[in-house]
Structure formats: structure tokens, C-alpha cells
Design a protein around this motif. Structure first.
Motif, PDB file in Angstrom:
ATOM      1  N   ASN A 142      68.404  35.838  53.825  1.00  0.00           N
ATOM      2  CA  ASN A 142      66.901  35.642  53.958  1.00  0.00           C
ATOM      3  C   ASN A 142      67.282  36.596  55.904  1.00  0.00           C
ATOM      4  OD1 ASN A 142      66.757  34.319  51.698  1.00  0.00           O
ATOM      5  ND2 ASN A 142      66.652  32.498  52.826  1.00  0.00           N
ATOM      6  N   GLY A 143      66.027  37.086  55.847  1.00  0.00           N
ATOM      7  CA  GLY A 143      65.378  37.937  57.393  1.00  0.00           C
ATOM      8  C   GLY A 143      65.715  39.399  57.313  1.00  0.00           C
ATOM      9  N   GLN A 144      66.583  39.726  56.240  1.00  0.00           N
ATOM     10  CA  GLN A 144      65.834  41.116  56.535  1.00  0.00           C
ATOM     11  C   GLN A 144      65.358  41.772  55.309  1.00  0.00           C
ATOM     12  OE1 GLN A 144      71.168  40.174  54.746  1.00  0.00           O
ATOM     13  NE2 GLN A 144      70.878  42.594  55.999  1.00  0.00           N
ATOM     14  N   TRP A 145      65.634  42.589  55.688  1.00  0.00           N
ATOM     15  CA  TRP A 145      64.432  43.524  55.054  1.00  0.00           C
ATOM     16  C   TRP A 145      65.381  45.002  53.598  1.00  0.00           C
ATOM     17  CZ3 TRP A 145      59.315  43.972  54.804  1.00  0.00           C
ATOM     18  CH2 TRP A 145      58.764  43.813  56.165  1.00  0.00           C
ATOM     19  N   LYS A 218      61.437  48.241  63.453  1.00  0.00           N
ATOM     20  CA  LYS A 218      60.279  47.022  63.777  1.00  0.00           C
ATOM     21  C   LYS A 218      59.720  46.933  62.720  1.00  0.00           C
ATOM     22  CE  LYS A 218      63.980  46.034  67.619  1.00  0.00           C
ATOM     23  NZ  LYS A 218      65.141  45.235  66.811  1.00  0.00           N
ATOM     24  N   VAL A 219      59.208  45.539  62.126  1.00  0.00           N
ATOM     25  CA  VAL A 219      58.158  44.801  61.568  1.00  0.00           C
ATOM     26  C   VAL A 219      57.586  44.142  62.844  1.00  0.00           C
ATOM     27  CG1 VAL A 219      56.722  44.290  60.409  1.00  0.00           C
ATOM     28  CG2 VAL A 219      58.368  45.946  59.685  1.00  0.00           C
ATOM     29  N   LYS A 220      56.364  43.778  63.335  1.00  0.00           N
ATOM     30  CA  LYS A 220      56.232  42.367  63.883  1.00  0.00           C
ATOM     31  C   LYS A 220      54.674  41.814  63.852  1.00  0.00           C
ATOM     32  CE  LYS A 220      57.822  45.293  67.915  1.00  0.00           C
ATOM     33  NZ  LYS A 220      58.207  43.935  68.515  1.00  0.00           N
ATOM     34  N   VAL A 237      64.357  47.211  60.550  1.00  0.00           N
ATOM     35  CA  VAL A 237      64.816  47.930  58.767  1.00  0.00           C
ATOM     36  C   VAL A 237      65.811  48.602  58.837  1.00  0.00           C
ATOM     37  CG1 VAL A 237      63.040  49.616  57.623  1.00  0.00           C
ATOM     38  CG2 VAL A 237      62.067  47.611  58.953  1.00  0.00           C
ATOM     39  N   PRO A 238      66.457  48.569  57.519  1.00  0.00           N
ATOM     40  CA  PRO A 238      67.284  49.572  57.766  1.00  0.00           C
ATOM     41  C   PRO A 238      67.394  51.288  57.662  1.00  0.00           C
ATOM     42  CG  PRO A 238      67.192  48.369  55.072  1.00  0.00           C
ATOM     43  CD  PRO A 238      65.679  48.583  56.611  1.00  0.00           C
ATOM     44  N   MET A 239      68.893  51.838  57.575  1.00  0.00           N
ATOM     45  CA  MET A 239      68.834  53.217  58.049  1.00  0.00           C
ATOM     46  C   MET A 239      68.118  53.668  57.154  1.00  0.00           C
ATOM     47  SD  MET A 239      71.407  55.858  58.937  1.00  0.00           S
ATOM     48  CE  MET A 239      72.139  54.868  60.133  1.00  0.00           C
ATOM     49  N   HIS A 240      67.096  54.836  57.599  1.00  0.00           N
ATOM     50  CA  HIS A 240      66.447  56.085  55.978  1.00  0.00           C
ATOM     51  C   HIS A 240      66.077  56.810  56.670  1.00  0.00           C
ATOM     52  CE1 HIS A 240      63.961  53.514  58.663  1.00  0.00           C
ATOM     53  NE2 HIS A 240      62.579  53.949  58.252  1.00  0.00           N
ATOM     54  N   ASN A 241      65.213  58.111  55.394  1.00  0.00           N
ATOM     55  CA  ASN A 241      65.286  58.932  56.075  1.00  0.00           C
ATOM     56  C   ASN A 241      63.455  59.648  56.594  1.00  0.00           C
ATOM     57  OD1 ASN A 241      67.622  60.266  55.973  1.00  0.00           O
ATOM     58  ND2 ASN A 241      68.402  59.780  53.904  1.00  0.00           N
ATOM     59  N   GLU A 244      57.901  58.637  53.520  1.00  0.00           N
ATOM     60  CA  GLU A 244      57.335  58.004  52.963  1.00  0.00           C
ATOM     61  C   GLU A 244      58.311  56.496  52.477  1.00  0.00           C
ATOM     62  OE1 GLU A 244      53.021  55.967  50.951  1.00  0.00           O
ATOM     63  OE2 GLU A 244      54.145  57.664  49.925  1.00  0.00           O
ATOM     64  N   ASN A 245      58.668  55.548  53.072  1.00  0.00           N
ATOM     65  CA  ASN A 245      59.569  55.069  53.013  1.00  0.00           C
ATOM     66  C   ASN A 245      58.990  53.204  52.746  1.00  0.00           C
ATOM     67  OD1 ASN A 245      62.108  56.036  53.728  1.00  0.00           O
ATOM     68  ND2 ASN A 245      60.660  56.374  55.599  1.00  0.00           N
ATOM     69  N   TYR A 246      59.810  52.299  51.578  1.00  0.00           N
ATOM     70  CA  TYR A 246      59.608  51.388  51.528  1.00  0.00           C
ATOM     71  C   TYR A 246      60.187  49.693  51.352  1.00  0.00           C
ATOM     72  CZ  TYR A 246      56.484  54.399  48.724  1.00  0.00           C
ATOM     73  OH  TYR A 246      55.393  55.733  48.068  1.00  0.00           O
ATOM     74  N   PHE A 247      59.706  49.355  51.465  1.00  0.00           N
ATOM     75  CA  PHE A 247      60.855  47.818  52.110  1.00  0.00           C
ATOM     76  C   PHE A 247      60.810  46.909  51.383  1.00  0.00           C
ATOM     77  CE2 PHE A 247      60.943  51.044  55.154  1.00  0.00           C
ATOM     78  CZ  PHE A 247      62.772  51.694  54.971  1.00  0.00           C
ATOM     79  N   VAL A 248      60.791  45.765  51.260  1.00  0.00           N
ATOM     80  CA  VAL A 248      60.814  44.607  50.701  1.00  0.00           C
ATOM     81  C   VAL A 248      61.876  43.652  51.943  1.00  0.00           C
ATOM     82  CG1 VAL A 248      62.455  44.365  49.189  1.00  0.00           C
ATOM     83  CG2 VAL A 248      59.942  42.725  49.216  1.00  0.00           C
TER      84      VAL A 248
END
Length: 311
Positions: A142-145, A218-220, A237-241, A244-248
Motif C-alpha cells: 500500500n502506498g506504492q505507485w 512524485k505526485v503531490k 513513481v517507478p522508473m519509466h521512459n 505518455e506514462n500511466y500509473f496506479v
């Protein structure tokens, strides 16, 4: 004489009894209403078997749905009695925790009705709509993107209960304008009216960047103002390239208490530059106060809901 009378009375009684038995056997049984109770997980697939209807009627029987509490919920095979999911979207615990159907059964001369009562099992709705990213979601705390796909993001936006969008509206995000990028790390918050209402859970977001192997995004959220009072929502947020990137976000248990603003901090963050009528606040690096203002739209969007629909 008395003996003859007794014999006559007995004979008449036997005849009446025989006739009564014969008449009863020729009468069809009265219709019966028998409940069939079952349960299925919410968010099933169309075509999933719910239950198989059976009948006590003799001979070949046919089955039909005479009514259902939610339109287009079920389909029914008229020969086998297999009741299946039709419109899977209505099998949503938050809106239809119980769905019923009345089944009419007939063999041509006799008939009966059965009522099917289907109780939906409350599931983690985010988990239900993840396919490619489900294992990552299961493994996360819990709390992880968690990084998800475009189609998964769209399913969450379209099918979870009472979803709203913050950061940008669809019209603001999808403008056909050139995209600019700032090389340094900045934290951006759009000042465009796309805020987070009180008592909302933020559970997903997307944004556009122009760099590979990005970390520390980061999301704030802030309920103070668009310029200050920000605190981190979840971890990094995990590493990405680039692109357009998507996260939950897994397991957000804390709704907003007041109207809030959403911000995102990242390197090579995409934005529409100089867009008339719109502006965003920004600050250098991972900061909780955004002292500067720029005309444009930062390209990020969050998803929120009024109801916690996950574990």
C-alpha cells in the motif's frame, strides 16, 4: 335390506374415489416459484456462466427470461437453461450488489417460474481491471505507485464508480498543440480549475515526459492553495521512459478533507507553452511551494473517486 344398503353406499364411495383420483391426475400442477440463490465476483466477463436452471417438469422443457432487475444483465439458453453474463458492466457491486431474474419454464402443457438471486462479491476493482500489470499490483505494498498500460488506465477511468479527473480535463490534456519540455526537475501544478473535490480518493495518474530511465517522479496534493502546502501522495513513481506514462496507486486509504490541488514533479516534464487563458505554478526540483507562474498547461491528469473500491 340393511346389508344391501351398506354395500350400495360402499360401491358409490369407491366410484367417487376412483373418479376423483382420475380427475386429479389429469390436472396440470399449479405454477411454483422457487428461488435459486448464487453469487459471482463483480466485474466478470461477458459469457461467464452464472448458474444452470433445472426443472421438475417432465419431457422437453424450454427456458426464457420473463424479467430481470437490471436490463441486459443475463442471457439464457432456452434449451440447456444456462444463465450467463450479458452486459458485464452492470455486475458492479457499488451500483448493483444484487441482481435478480425471473425464469419461465414450460414443457408445452405445464409451466413453472423460478427466481434467480445473484449476489455480487465485492472485489478490488483496480485489480479487476488490470491484466498486463496485475502481478505488479499484487506484489506492491500500500502506498506504492505501479506502472500500468494505457488501456488499463482507460478502463479504470471508464468503469470504476464515480470517477472524476483532476490536474487537467480531457479537453485541456488532449489539445493539438506543440509540446515543450524543461530539462531540469520541476514540480508543476495547473491553475486551471481541474481540482480535487473534498472526500475524494486519488488512485491513478498519467503524464508526458521526454527522457528515459526517469526516477524520483512524485505526485503531490495540497489543500492550502495551488502555490503551497503540498505533501507527497504515495512513494516515488517507478522508473519509466519518455512518452505518455500511466500509473496506479495501491491502497490509498485517505480521502481528501477539503478541495485540493494536484501537482507532479519530474524531469523533462511536458507542457503546452503559452496557452492562452491557462497557467501553471512551478518550483525548482522536489518542492512543496511553487512560487513561479507560467502561461500554459502541464501535461498530467489524475483519476479520483468518491468511494474506496480496493483493498
Amino acid at each position: 335390506m340393511k346389508q344391501s344398503t351398506k354395500l350400495l353406499v360402499l360401491l358409490v364411495a369407491l366410484v367417487i374415489a376412483a373418479c376423483s383420483t382420475e380427475d386429479d391426475s389429469n390436472q396440470p400442477p399449479s405454477n411454483t416459484n422457487t428461488n435459486i440463490e448464487t453469487s459471482v465476483n463483480e466485474n466478470p466477463s461477458s459469457g461467464d456462466l452464472v448458474t444452470t436452471i433445472t426443472s421438475n417438469l417432465s419431457g422437453d422443457v424450454s427456458f426464457s427470461i420473463s424479467s430481470q432487475s437490471v436490463s441486459q444483465a443475463f442471457t439464457l439458453d432456452s434449451n440447456s437453461g444456462e444463465l450467463r453474463v450479458a452486459a458485464w458492466q452492470v455486475f458492479d457491486f457499488e451500483t448493483n450488489p444484487v441482481i435478480t431474474a425471473t425464469i419461465a419454464i414450460s414443457n408445452g402443457t405445464e409451466s413453472e417460474n423460478k427466481i434467480v438471486i445473484v449476489t455480487l462479491n465485492d472485489m478490488d476493482d483496480i485489480w479487476s481491471f488490470l491484466n498486463t500489470s496485475r502481478q505488479s499490483y499484487e506484489n506492491a505494498s500500500n502506498g506504492q505507485w505501479i506502472a500500468i498500460t494505457q488501456s488499463e488506465y482507460h478502463d479504470l477511468a471508464n468503469y470504476l464508480f464515480e470517477v472524476s479527473k483532476c490536474g487537467t480535463t480531457d479537453a485541456q490534456y488532449n489539445r493539438n498543440d506543440p509540446i515543450s519540455y524543461d530539462t531540469p526537475y520541476y514540480t508543476y501544478a495547473n491553475d486551471n480549475g481541474a481540482t480535487v473535490d473534498a472526500q475524494q480518493y486519488v488512485f491513478a495518474f498519467k503524464y508526458i515526459c521526454d527522457e528515459d530511465n526517469l526516477t524520483n517522479t512524485k505526485v503531490k496534493l495540497s489543500s492550502t492553495s495551488v502555490s503551497e502546502g503540498y505533501t507527497n501522495l504515495g512513494g516515488d513513481v517507478p522508473m519509466h521512459n519518455s512518452g505518455e506514462n500511466y500509473f496506479v496507486l495501491k491502497g490509498n486509504n485517505t480521502p481528501t478533507t477539503d478541495m485540493s490541488y494536484m501537482a507532479v514533479g519530474a524531469e523533462r516534464f511536458g507542457y503546452f507553452n503559452g496557452t492562452s487563458g491557462f497557467s501553471f505554478k512551478y518550483g525548482a526540483y522536489d518542492v512543496n511551494e511553487l512560487p513561479s507562474n507560467w502561461p500554459g498547461i502541464a501535461l498530467y491528469q489524475g483519476l479520483t473517486t468518491t468511494l474506496k473500491q480496493w483493498d
